[in-house]
Scaffold this active site. Structure first.
Site, mmCIF file in Angstrom:
data_model
loop_
_atom_site.group_PDB
_atom_site.id
_atom_site.type_symbol
_atom_site.label_atom_id
_atom_site.label_comp_id
_atom_site.label_asym_id
_atom_site.label_seq_id
_atom_site.Cartn_x
_atom_site.Cartn_y
_atom_site.Cartn_z
ATOM 1 N N SER A 89 0.830 -1.204 0.000
ATOM 2 C CA SER A 89 0.000 0.000 0.000
ATOM 3 C C SER A 89 0.864 1.254 0.000
ATOM 4 O O SER A 89 0.571 2.222 -0.718
ATOM 5 C CB SER A 89 -0.924 -0.014 1.222
ATOM 6 O OG SER A 89 -1.709 1.152 1.274
ATOM 7 N N TRP A 120 2.555 1.644 -3.409
ATOM 8 C CA TRP A 120 1.523 1.966 -4.403
ATOM 9 C C TRP A 120 1.177 3.452 -4.344
ATOM 10 O O TRP A 120 0.982 4.090 -5.372
ATOM 11 C CB TRP A 120 0.290 1.104 -4.151
ATOM 12 C CG TRP A 120 -0.857 1.358 -5.083
ATOM 13 C CD1 TRP A 120 -0.997 0.904 -6.363
ATOM 14 C CD2 TRP A 120 -2.040 2.128 -4.811
ATOM 15 N NE1 TRP A 120 -2.189 1.330 -6.902
ATOM 16 C CE2 TRP A 120 -2.849 2.084 -5.965
ATOM 17 C CE3 TRP A 120 -2.501 2.831 -3.696
ATOM 18 C CZ2 TRP A 120 -4.085 2.734 -6.044
ATOM 19 C CZ3 TRP A 120 -3.721 3.476 -3.764
ATOM 20 C CH2 TRP A 120 -4.501 3.422 -4.929
ATOM 21 N N HIS A 121 1.129 4.015 -3.153
ATOM 22 C CA HIS A 121 0.800 5.433 -3.009
ATOM 23 C C HIS A 121 1.922 6.345 -3.480
ATOM 24 O O HIS A 121 1.662 7.434 -3.991
ATOM 25 C CB HIS A 121 0.468 5.762 -1.548
ATOM 26 C CG HIS A 121 -0.934 5.416 -1.150
ATOM 27 N ND1 HIS A 121 -1.272 4.192 -0.623
ATOM 28 C CD2 HIS A 121 -2.084 6.121 -1.230
ATOM 29 C CE1 HIS A 121 -2.571 4.165 -0.375
ATOM 30 N NE2 HIS A 121 -3.089 5.323 -0.734
ATOM 31 N N GLY A 122 3.176 5.938 -3.300
ATOM 32 C CA GLY A 122 4.278 6.793 -3.731
ATOM 33 C C GLY A 122 5.511 6.601 -2.884
ATOM 34 O O GLY A 122 5.573 5.718 -2.024
#
Length: 503
Positions: free
Chosen positions: A359, A362-364
């Site tokens: 997660s 995936w966000h950065g």
């Protein structure tokens, strides 16, 4: 097309990219009405319509053709890999390639220090990664024995491999191609073929569509526009960046604390706006139908990525998270959490760590994201300890109304959920460790105090003490045949005049 949007951007004080994104989200509503009129007997026409609209968004409107080429490369790689690689490792190959590509673009975005106002490849790519990895797992499940699959896997497995046109139509489904919602291939196929509405009764000669679709969709439109208006008008002033300004620092602590919560709400408004708008546009196309309620009205919850009321009034942190970014939570659960757990074993700490790391990446790659996820990893078990150890002491007897103590607990849970999510989310918006530390310092590190203090209490003997109280209460129940009155754990009787127990 920037010249068309620049005057409006100047009028509302937003970037041209932001205005163009909102234009795409809004124009998806009338385009959705055209889409639904394409006969389901011609699914290729529906696929091509989605592809054409996506091209319109990426090239003339957003002017990011390079981003589209990158996304197309990921699509073609996944389509080829899932079709010809029949090994059990195929989904993981897809996962590592598309996630690696996304992470590389996140790094580029961080190197160039692009703000959230700049629209480039990573936003649409995040949605696409969820679609492509889910598709790979669905294909893998289609090659497995049905008895080896769980309910979700069995319902969404891909047995008949789709044509390239159908796959691209799925990957570029236009209401969600930019910011979501994500959907799996079986849901998309049911939408295109109208199998989603199987069993819906309509008059002869009419399309098999439940009534009430437009009413629900345009309510979402209005709600999204209200949230957008709040963000545009007040979000520029009341946001977490304000905590770095001298005027905020010069306030008293209690003023800063209250204003900090207000900033958190307006920061969330932009997510409420875009996710509600895309949900509405998806409903216009027919996606999201979930049956009929007890009054016979159609319900449309399947495209929801956010439930605003449940987030703002969540009784605990778990409920809040369950109703925030819903589709991403489903993806993480079904395509990461359950997949890294060996078959026949129960998911444990390792599965949770891998899912949290996925997660985060995936966000950065901005450091603020990791501060948010790290703190969240401690808030969740604290909430679990509260529900396990404290809540049972406050439950009323069967059939009895909630006691004052239980009502105070519920109100406290709602308040704690809001102040903790605002505290934890600040680094996510501020992006850097230095800005986050400065921000937390202005509110006296209250989140760390609450979370750290709570965990120390439970692990230093508080949990055992609560268990003894529960056992004592259980013994009293066994001796009397009744439930011990919760009032024994209630607040002082003087407060009963303010909060009557049977109100």
């Amino acid at each position: 097309m920037d010249a068309l949007f620049a005057p409006l951007a100047g009028l509302v004080g937003a970037s041209v990219d932001q205005v163009k994104l909102i234009f795409c989200l809004l124009v998806a509503f009338p385009l959705g009405s055209l889409y639904i009129r394409i006969p389901s007997s011609n699914p290729n026409a529906r696929h091509l319509f989605s592809i054409a609209v996506a091209l319109f968004f990426f090239i003339p409107v957003l002017d990011i053709p390079g981003a589209f080429v990158q996304l197309l490369a990921d699509m073609l790689f996944t389509y080829t890999m899932a079709r010809y690689n029949t090994s059990p490792s195929m989904p993981w190959v897809v996962f590592w390639v598309v996630m690696g590509h996304l992470t590389a673009n996140h790094v580029i975005r961080a190197v160039y220090n692009l703000s959230y106002e700049t629209i480039e490849v990573t936003g649409p790519q995040m949605v696409l990664v969820m679609k492509l990895t889910t598709f790979a797992w669905n294909v893998r499940d289609g090659r497995e024995k049905p008895e080896d699959l769980d309910k979700w896997q069995l319902a969404r497995r891909v047995v008949d491999y789709p044509s390239l046109t159908a796959f691209l139509g799925y990957a570029l489904y236009f209401p969600g191609v930019l910011v979501g919602p994500y959907l799996d291939f079986s849901e998309y196929n049911d939408l295109v073929t109208d199998a989603l509405f199987k069993g819906v009764q309509v008059a002869p000669g009419h399309r098999r569509l439940p009534s009430g679709r437009k009413r629900v969709a345009y309510r979402r439109l209005i709600k999204g526009l209200v949230c957008l208006g709040l963000f545009v008008v007040l979000g520029g002033t009341y946001n977490f960046s304000a905590t770095l300004e001298p005027w905020f620092i010069n306030m008293s602590f209690w003023q800063r604390l209250v204003l900090f919560q207000i900033c958190g709400f307006f920061e969330r408004c932009k997510y409420y706006a875009i996710w509600t708008l895309t949900e509405g546009a998806s409903i216009v196309t027919g996606f999201g139908f979930t049956g009929f309620n007890e009054k016979g009205k159609s319900t449309w919850h399947g495209a929801a990525n956010i439930r605003i009321r449940r987030v703002e009034l969540a009784e605990n942190f778990k409920v809040l998270l369950d109703n925030w970014n819903i589709k991403t939570n489903i993806w993480l659960k079904e395509c990461v959490y359950k997949r890294v757990t060996p078959k026949g074993q129960k998911a444990g700490f390792k599965s949770g760590i891998i899912t949290s790391a996925t997660s985060a990446f995936w966000h950065g790659v901005r450091s603020g994201y990791y501060l948010t996820f790290l703190l969240g990893a401690f808030i969740t078990p604290l909430g679990r300890l509260m529900r396990t150890n404290v809540r049972p002491l406050l439950l009323p007897a069967p059939g009895a109304p909630p006691s004052l103590a239980k009502r105070v607990y519920d109100v406290s849970g709602r308040l704690a959920s809001q102040v903790l999510v605002n505290y934890a989310a600040a680094p996510f918006m501020l992006l850097t460790v230095s800005a986050s530390v400065h921000c937390w310092n202005q509110v006296a590190w209250y989140g760390h105090v609450l979370v750290g203090g709570g965990l120390v209490f439970f692990y230093a003997g508080g949990a055992r003490y609560c268990k003894r109280l529960q056992a004592k209460r259980g013994s009293a129940q066994a001796a009397t045949g009744t439930t011990t009155p919760v009032q024994a754990y209630a607040v002082p009787a003087a407060l009963e005049k303010v909060f009557p127990p049977h109100a």
